[in-house]
Design an enzyme around this catalytic site. Structure first.
Site, PDB file in Angstrom:
ATOM      1  CB  ALA A 256      -0.920  -0.020   1.216  1.00 39.57           C
TER       2      ALA A 256
ATOM      3  CB  SER B 298       5.228  -8.965  -5.620  1.00 36.96           C
ATOM      4  OG  SER B 298       4.155  -9.028  -4.719  1.00 36.96           O
TER       5      SER B 298
ATOM      6  CB  CYS C  26       1.416   7.966   9.640  1.00 34.20           C
ATOM      7  SG  CYS C  26       0.524   6.536  10.267  1.00 34.20           S
TER       8      CYS C  26
ATOM      9  N   GLY D 106      -4.335   3.611   8.170  1.00 29.15           N
ATOM     10  CA  GLY D 106      -3.171   3.362   9.031  1.00 29.15           C
ATOM     11  C   GLY D 106      -3.038   1.884   9.354  1.00 29.15           C
TER      12      GLY D 106
ATOM     13  CG  HIS E 107      -3.385   9.403  10.793  1.00 29.25           C
ATOM     14  ND1 HIS E 107      -4.347   8.537  10.336  1.00 29.25           N
ATOM     15  CD2 HIS E 107      -2.336   8.624  11.194  1.00 29.25           C
ATOM     16  CE1 HIS E 107      -3.907   7.289  10.443  1.00 29.25           C
ATOM     17  NE2 HIS E 107      -2.689   7.315  10.944  1.00 29.25           N
TER      18      HIS E 107
HETATM   19  C1  11C Z   1      -1.964   3.557  12.418  1.00 26.05           C
HETATM   20  N1  11C Z   1      -0.038   4.960  12.764  1.00 26.05           N
HETATM   21  O1  11C Z   1      -2.595   4.551  12.065  1.00 26.05           O
HETATM   22  C2  11C Z   1      -0.447   3.593  12.532  1.00 26.05           C
HETATM   23  C3  11C Z   1       0.138   2.974  11.293  1.00 26.05           C
HETATM   24  O2  11C Z   1       4.381   2.462  13.390  1.00 26.05           O
HETATM   25  O3  11C Z   1       4.416   2.855  11.284  1.00 26.05           O
HETATM   26  C4  11C Z   1       1.649   3.060  11.213  1.00 26.05           C
HETATM   27  C5  11C Z   1       2.349   2.212  12.245  1.00 26.05           C
HETATM   28  C6  11C Z   1       3.817   2.517  12.295  1.00 26.05           C
HETATM   29  O4  11C Z   1      -2.504   2.491  12.682  1.00 26.05           O
END
Ligand code: 11C
Length: 353
Positions: free
Chosen positions: A13, A41, A130, A161, A260
């Site tokens: 993704a 892949s 993120c 996320g 987010h």
């Molecule tokens: C979420 N922030 O929204 C997380 C995804 O440590 O890179 C990313 C998790 C990370 O679930």
């Protein structure tokens, strides 16, 4: 000779967003771009900057001749393969959580701490989570001028996320509930999902996400905190270079596909007016300020998704807390929150090779 870039996790993704970002750059510094993914892949063809590239399987030899290797893969894959890439002479830029808190691995947001890029004893640079990243451009810019002391945040995190399965789950729930008069009695959303053969026990989320908010992201850690909340605390301290920064976070999942948002309550060493904060945000190229309360203009995820900058609005001086600002940020968790920041680090490295 122009440097060689590898993208590990090219078909995932975030890898897909990464290719979109590379295709959208006006120019790139790379002599070669190599796409790497799991053996499953390998052989897939992907067009990058007008050239059809064949995905190669992850192997030690895949890193031969590579200068910068970006990793958009799960923690355990990065933990195993980023050191292999580094041992073969590449600088690994890792978007997983595997190395972020390693004291020998810098955790970088280029507009905040680009100076850290050159200190990488393990040949690995980490990209933040993120959620943390979505507020770093704003907090870094304010911290430089006013000295950040305390941070209280609540996140409003998008389903993506949690990866593709989480996106699919949200769409599935929305489809199952569309047109139904639910959300009017305790438990009726769960019941409607069960009737549609979508029990919460099958969901990546611990409660219905459609027509709901879920105060949970990540896994359970000590004393009731989640991994996501601890990442916000620990990573903010490391990126901003404030080891004793007081941080308290509550991470919440909301029925948004991508982008987010965070409500930020930040206390500084000195008073900060709204006008001063606006000027600082306006001067930061990676921030778009949307803050006109009289016209009801503020950032929302639906208006920010797909955008590279962090959007900031609702900037207010806290009424009852001295030297404290409240504001709202939105950042696309797959772009600046993941692929874009990783790529910006890679380009910064290319400029320094
Ligand atoms: C979420 N922030 O929204 C997380 C995804 O440590 O890179 C990313 C998790 C990370 O679930």
């Amino acid at each position: 000779m122009s440097p060689v870039l590898a993208l590990v996790g090219a078909t995932g993704a975030v890898g897909t967003v990464m290719i979109d970002i590379i295709n959208g750059r006006p120019s790139v510094p790379w002599g070669e771009i190599r796409l790497i993914a799991s053996p499953r892949s390998a052989g897939k063809k992907i067009t990058v900057r007008g050239e059809e590239l064949t995905v190669v399987a992850l192997s030690p030899e895949a890193f031969d001749g590579v200068d910068v290797a970006m990793f958009d893969v799960p923690d355990e894959v990065s933990a195993e393969w980023a050191p292999i890439a580094a041992a073969r002479g590449a600088v690994a830029v890792d978007n997983s959580g595997a190395f972020r808190m390693d004291p020998e691995v810098p955790l970088v947001v280029p507009e905040v701490n680009a100076d850290q890029i050159s200190v990488r004893p393990k040949g690995i640079i980490a990209n933040p989570n993120c959620t943390t990243l979505s507020m770093m451009a704003a907090l870094g810019a304010l911290h430089r001028e006013f000295g950040l002391r305390e941070l209280v945040v609540a996140s409003y995190q998008a389903a993506s996320g949690g990866g593709q399965a989480a996106i699919d789950r949200l769409y599935g729930e929305l489809e199952a509930l569309a047109g139904k008069e639910v959300g009017v009695r305790a438990g009726d959303v769960r019941e409607a999902l069960e009737a549609a053969n979508l029990p919460v026990s099958d969901s990546p989320f611990p409660a219905p996400l459609a027509l709901n908010v879920v105060p949970w992201a990540g896994s359970l850690k000590d004393d009731g905190w989640t991994s996501e909340e601890l990442k916000v605390r620990n990573e903010s301290r490391k990126i901003l270079g404030i080891p004793d920064l007081k941080v308290s976070a509550t991470c919440v999942r909301v029925p948004v596909v991508t982008t987010h948002s965070l409500a930020v309550h930040a206390t500084f060493a000195r008073e900060v007016t709204v006008e001063q904060a606006h000027k600082i945000f306006e001067a930061q190229p990676s921030i778009v300020l949307v803050d006109d309360p009289a016209a009801k203009k503020f950032p929302t995820p639906a208006d920010v998704v797909g955008e590279d900058p962090t959007y900031v609005g609702r900037v207010r001086q806290a009424l009852d807390f001295p030297n404290t600002l409240d504001f709202f940020v939105c950042g696309d968790n797959l772009r600046k929150g993941a692929a874009l920041n990783t790529y910006e680090i890679a380009e910064e490295l290319a400029n320094r090779l």
